[in-house]
Design a protein around this motif. Structure first.
Motif: not given
Length: 554
Positions: A257-275
């Protein structure tokens, strides 16, 4: 030898071209000489013209006026076109603070000039010229010259003041930076600070473990979250694919996924787990990640795409590719559907080789065509700029209507076209080299004419008490505002020293001092801060020079 006499002495259009070209060539040659890392650059054309005028060289007055006006218009319009794309964005977040400090330098210097004019008896036109030289601002000088001509006053006196104070204007900013550095800056203050730009593009891998998004399409998931993101790749059962907006996500899917760094945590919550793999390193070979997809950068060169939204092209659905990032003027942007494309944008496209080949045809990728100068917008912009510059504006307390003139009108139109031109499908793209050529040509013509006109009286002015007073006033107008605002920015507002120096150089429109700062301070903070404040300060000085003369002399 009559032909040689007519070529250099006998006044004609040919003689004017020869003399101004010779002055420009000699001045530009001398401007390449550096002393302790500092040079006057194109400004040496001004002093070469002064020297030529002092020794009696002259050209037809009408030719001189035409060349001076045309050179000024080309210079300020090309300048506006260049700074336009970053003009309004410079007011965002940290840029607001830097711009307010830079405006403090501008307003403090202007106030000092008015007070010095009252206290010393130096006429306001002369003082405005001194201020323009002290701030190394030739567009402001051009605006002052044109304003005085509109008011029926002698327009040559500011040029003398500018010529007398310009050298110290270049050196004064460097001296102020040195004084602040010696008195206040510690060694650790020069270390490059860690910068967390939360808005820059950020690449991360996620695994789908959130039951709330199981068996939902990418489009549905995007509506669930306000966070903007682009899914570049999807891995499932050992295969990689480019997900369309209708692609349904399953449990255990891996997403790049390409996003902005400030939104990485929100996407972790959305998808489930960040590698934990770092996908933002410079040396990643994207084509080696998998054998099925390749990544290629394609340049937008088709004129009909200029000003269109990326989503309107529907490239993902039509060709099965994904656009992950967009590079524009050195800035990396997130490829959202709402992004308005501009000619010259570089798109990072991910997909199969055949699909990318088809997308290449849609976007153009004919880099050679970008190198062809687009002169239509230059001439249209000049006409619009001169029309705007001729419109009279009435202000309370000023008897004569204010006109933006040859300097103010074209620079405003240049900024507006550079910013909003693509949105009305006007192709304003020019290569950096083409823009620099226009600016250098225009500025050289203008400075050669200005110097030639002022040269007859320059040395008579310098070598008398009045000239020494002008030099002292110019030094004060350069050093005092930069020292005061520089100390406030560094000690009180705790802005890093590199950004402070860039802000000071930009507020004084002093690229020579910026060169010194870049050579002595690590990192690119000086250049970034300079670019942030330069457009607003340049515009403010051009307008203030005119209003000052009309308000106090009108």
């Amino acid at each position: 030898m009559d032909w040689l006499y007519s070529l250099f002495v006998e006044r004609s259009a040919l003689q004017a071209v020869v003399v101004l070209s010779l002055i420009s060539a000699v001045g530009l040659g001398l401007g390449k000489i550096h002393f302790r890392g500092v040079s006057l650059g194109v400004t040496f054309v001004f002093f070469t013209g002064i020297l030529a005028g002092h020794f009696g060289l002259s050209v037809d007055s009408q030719m001189l006026n035409y060349a001076e006006s045309f050179g000024l218009v080309i210079f300020v319009y090309a300048l506006g076109l260049q700074v336009g794309p970053g003009f309004f964005s410079s007011f965002r977040k940290g840029g607001i603070t830097l711009n307010m400090l830079a405006l403090g330098v501008v307003l403090l210097g202007t106030l000092m000039a008015v007070l010095m004019s009252s206290l010393t008896g130096v006429s306001l036109p002369d003082m405005v010229g001194i201020l323009c030289g002290a701030t190394t601002n030739t567009p402001a000088l051009g605006a002052a010259q044109q304003t005085l001509k509109q008011m029926g006053l002698n327009g040559s006196t500011p040029a003398l003041g500018c010529a007398v104070t310009y050298p110290l204007g270049v050196l004064g900013v460097i001296l102020a930076i040195l004084l602040i550095r010696k008195a206040l800056v510690r060694k650790e203050d020069l270390e490059i600070p860690e910068k967390d730009d939360a808005n820059k593009t950020y690449i991360a891998a996620f695994q789908v473990h959130n039951p709330a998004i199981f068996n939902r399409s990418v489009k549905e998931i995007a509506h669930l979250s306000p966070t903007k993101f682009v899914i570049s790749r999807l891995w499932r059962d050992g295969h990689v694919s480019i997900p369309t907006s209708e692609k349904v996500l399953k449990e255990g899917d891996r997403l790049l996924v390409v996003t902005s760094e400030k939104d990485a945590m929100a996407l972790t919550v959305l998808f489930g787990e960040q590698e934990h793999t770092d996908w933002n390193k410079e040396d990643i070979d994207w084509n080696a990640i998998d054998s099925e997809l390749i990544s290629q950068r394609i340049v937008v060169t088709r004129p009909e795409l200029n000003g269109k939204k990326l989503g309107a092209l529907r490239l993902r659905n039509h060709y099965g590719i994904n656009i992950s990032r967009v590079y524009r003027s050195g800035v990396q942007l997130l490829a959202t559907p709402e992004l308005v494309l501009q000619l010259g944008d570089r798109l990072t496209v991910v997909g199969e080789a055949a699909a990318i080949h088809n997308v290449e045809k849609v976007l153009g990728n004919a880099i050679k065509s970008l190198k062809e100068p687009n002169l239509i917008v230059v001439f249209i912009g000049i006409v619009l700029g001169l029309a705007l510059g001729s419109v009279p504006f009435s202000f309370p307390g000023i008897s004569t209507p204010v006109k933006l003139g040859l300097a103010g009108g074209p620079i405003i139109v240049g900024i507006l076209l550079g910013t909003f031109g693509p949105r009305i499908h006007m192709i304003t793209y020019t290569t950096r080299s083409a823009n620099l050529m226009l600016r250098a040509l225009g500025l050289s013509m203008y400075l050669a004419c200005l110097g030639l006109d002022a040269g007859a009286h320059f040395f008579a002015t310098v070598f008398r008490p009045e000239g020494l007073l002008w030099i002292g006033l110019g030094a004060g107008l350069t050093i005092v505002p930069t020292l005061i605002v520089g100390v406030i920015a560094f000690k009180v507002m705790k802005i890093d020293f590199g950004s402070v120096t860039g802000m000071l150089c930009g507020s004084m429109a002093n690229p020579m001092a910026l060169t010194y700062a870049n050579d002595t301070i690590p990192g690119d903070n000086p250049s970034v801060a300079y670019a942030t404040v330069y457009p607003l300060c340049m515009f403010a000085r051009v307008i203030i020079a005119q209003i000052l003369l009309m308000f106090l002399l009108g």
